[in-house]
Design an enzyme around this catalytic site. Sequence first.
Site, PDB file in Angstrom:
ATOM      1  N   GLU A  55       0.804  -1.225   0.000  1.00 50.34           N
ATOM      2  CA  GLU A  55       0.000   0.000   0.000  1.00 50.34           C
ATOM      3  C   GLU A  55       0.840   1.280   0.000  1.00 50.34           C
ATOM      4  O   GLU A  55       0.410   2.304  -0.512  1.00 50.34           O
ATOM      5  CB  GLU A  55      -0.943   0.018   1.211  1.00 50.34           C
ATOM      6  CG  GLU A  55      -2.024  -1.037   1.194  1.00 50.34           C
ATOM      7  CD  GLU A  55      -1.562  -2.341   1.819  1.00 50.34           C
ATOM      8  OE1 GLU A  55      -2.391  -3.252   1.971  1.00 50.34           O
ATOM      9  OE2 GLU A  55      -0.360  -2.445   2.156  1.00 50.34           O
ATOM     10  N   ARG A  96       0.313   4.981   6.917  1.00 52.89           N
ATOM     11  CA  ARG A  96      -0.321   5.710   5.823  1.00 52.89           C
ATOM     12  C   ARG A  96       0.158   7.165   5.837  1.00 52.89           C
ATOM     13  O   ARG A  96       0.704   7.644   6.822  1.00 52.89           O
ATOM     14  CB  ARG A  96      -1.857   5.679   5.951  1.00 52.89           C
ATOM     15  CG  ARG A  96      -2.465   4.290   5.846  1.00 52.89           C
ATOM     16  CD  ARG A  96      -2.334   3.712   4.461  1.00 52.89           C
ATOM     17  NE  ARG A  96      -2.988   2.416   4.339  1.00 52.89           N
ATOM     18  CZ  ARG A  96      -2.373   1.249   4.516  1.00 52.89           C
ATOM     19  NH1 ARG A  96      -1.089   1.220   4.847  1.00 52.89           N
ATOM     20  NH2 ARG A  96      -3.035   0.116   4.362  1.00 52.89           N
TER      21      ARG A  96
END
Length: 206
Positions: free
Chosen positions: A59, A104
């Site tokens: 990711e 993230r």
Amino acid sequence: MVSAATWIRYAVGKLQYSASIGWKNYKGGEITDRELGDTIWKNFFQGKLTCLHYNKGEEMAPTLGDQGVTLLVRKIPWVDPKKVFVGDVVLLKDPINSEDYLVRRLAAIEGYEMVSTDEKDEPFVLEKDQCWVLADNENVKPKQEAKDSRTFGPVSLKDIVGRAIYCLRTAVDHGPVNNSQFSMDLDSPVLEVELDVDEMAKSHKA
């Protein structure tokens, strides 16, 4: 060799961190007012501002690569908009599974208006203490594979536990994480004092 100016900046940051830890524990009822001072000084003299975190997944490629990486994370015990900034790569509690953590990029914080590329989605403004986090990898499907705010929506700033400041992919492939310029300036003395690539390599899961 670390300069005197860097040591001073590091000590100031460590004192602020120690005070935040002490105050958080005091507000949470974990320590009494008599123990507050001892807790602050114990963290200042014995604690560290960083910890290691192993992250796996695609990711955050290409920023962190698509294989497992070991991250040096600057711990942030009391998160607010003055301690993390848009553009930072943060470590946060997984909103879907509280026992896990996600890495993230912080894309927006409280007060930002969020407008979707999907016309079916209504614009909205992030409320106080809310933030929006995104995966860096543009090749993953936004709502199926990214596992970010496009999937689970806004998250609380309180779910952020730290900022990734250094990434080790292999023993010969490592370097600072590209965060906001303001954060990179703040974290530079921490990197100079606490970065130990050999220790990161030893704990790395090949």
